[in-house]
Scaffold this active site. Structure first.
Site, mmCIF file in Angstrom:
data_model
loop_
_atom_site.group_PDB
_atom_site.id
_atom_site.type_symbol
_atom_site.label_atom_id
_atom_site.label_comp_id
_atom_site.label_asym_id
_atom_site.label_seq_id
_atom_site.Cartn_x
_atom_site.Cartn_y
_atom_site.Cartn_z
ATOM 1 N N ARG A 16 -5.897 -0.871 8.672
ATOM 2 C CA ARG A 16 -4.729 -1.343 9.398
ATOM 3 C C ARG A 16 -4.197 -2.623 8.771
ATOM 4 O O ARG A 16 -4.915 -3.349 8.098
ATOM 5 C CB ARG A 16 -5.074 -1.585 10.881
ATOM 6 C CG ARG A 16 -5.477 -0.306 11.621
ATOM 7 C CD ARG A 16 -4.286 0.638 11.713
ATOM 8 N NE ARG A 16 -4.609 1.959 12.207
ATOM 9 C CZ ARG A 16 -4.584 3.076 11.491
ATOM 10 N NH1 ARG A 16 -4.303 3.042 10.212
ATOM 11 N NH2 ARG A 16 -4.845 4.242 12.038
ATOM 12 N N CYS A 17 -2.935 -2.890 9.044
ATOM 13 C CA CYS A 17 -2.227 -4.056 8.544
ATOM 14 C C CYS A 17 -3.077 -5.311 8.787
ATOM 15 O O CYS A 17 -3.591 -5.465 9.893
ATOM 16 C CB CYS A 17 -0.879 -4.162 9.252
ATOM 17 S SG CYS A 17 0.185 -5.452 8.626
ATOM 18 N N PRO A 18 -3.225 -6.145 7.789
ATOM 19 C CA PRO A 18 -2.575 -6.186 6.478
ATOM 20 C C PRO A 18 -3.385 -5.556 5.341
ATOM 21 O O PRO A 18 -3.010 -5.679 4.179
ATOM 22 C CB PRO A 18 -2.422 -7.676 6.230
ATOM 23 C CG PRO A 18 -3.676 -8.259 6.803
ATOM 24 C CD PRO A 18 -3.951 -7.403 8.046
ATOM 25 N N ASP A 43 -1.577 4.105 8.445
ATOM 26 C CA ASP A 43 -1.083 3.012 9.281
ATOM 27 C C ASP A 43 0.442 3.067 9.312
ATOM 28 O O ASP A 43 1.087 2.967 8.266
ATOM 29 C CB ASP A 43 -1.549 1.671 8.710
ATOM 30 C CG ASP A 43 -1.096 0.477 9.532
ATOM 31 O OD1 ASP A 43 -0.467 0.670 10.592
ATOM 32 O OD2 ASP A 43 -1.380 -0.661 9.119
#
Length: 79
Positions: A16-18, A43
């Site tokens: 998931r981000c980042p 994502d």
């Protein structure tokens, strides 16, 4: 679009981000200009982050498949 010759594939499924963009940045710096990185991600933030990364870092987003996960992005290092 014709078949794209991929130099390296980066699997970011489950991240998931980042993290996906951080890994793209880390991996693309090891490629030569003109080489292609295929990114596979799930994502939803990558649909925004990968194109922005390419524009900001002067790489070329050749093609993307973002209709449904897993998303795929073909990024050429450099312009």
């Amino acid at each position: 679009m014709s078949e794209i010759s991929v130099t390296q594939t980066l699997n970011t499924l489950g991240l998931r981000c980042p993290e996906p963009v951080m890994l793209v940045r880390k991996n693309i710096r090891h490629l030569n200009d003109g080489e292609i990185l295929l990114i596979i991600a799930d994502d939803p933030a990558t649909t925004r982050d990968i194109p922005s990364f390419c524009q900001f870092m002067d790489h070329t987003l050749l093609q993307s498949e973002v209709e449904k996960p897993p998303f795929k992005y073909w990024v050429k290092r450099g312009k």
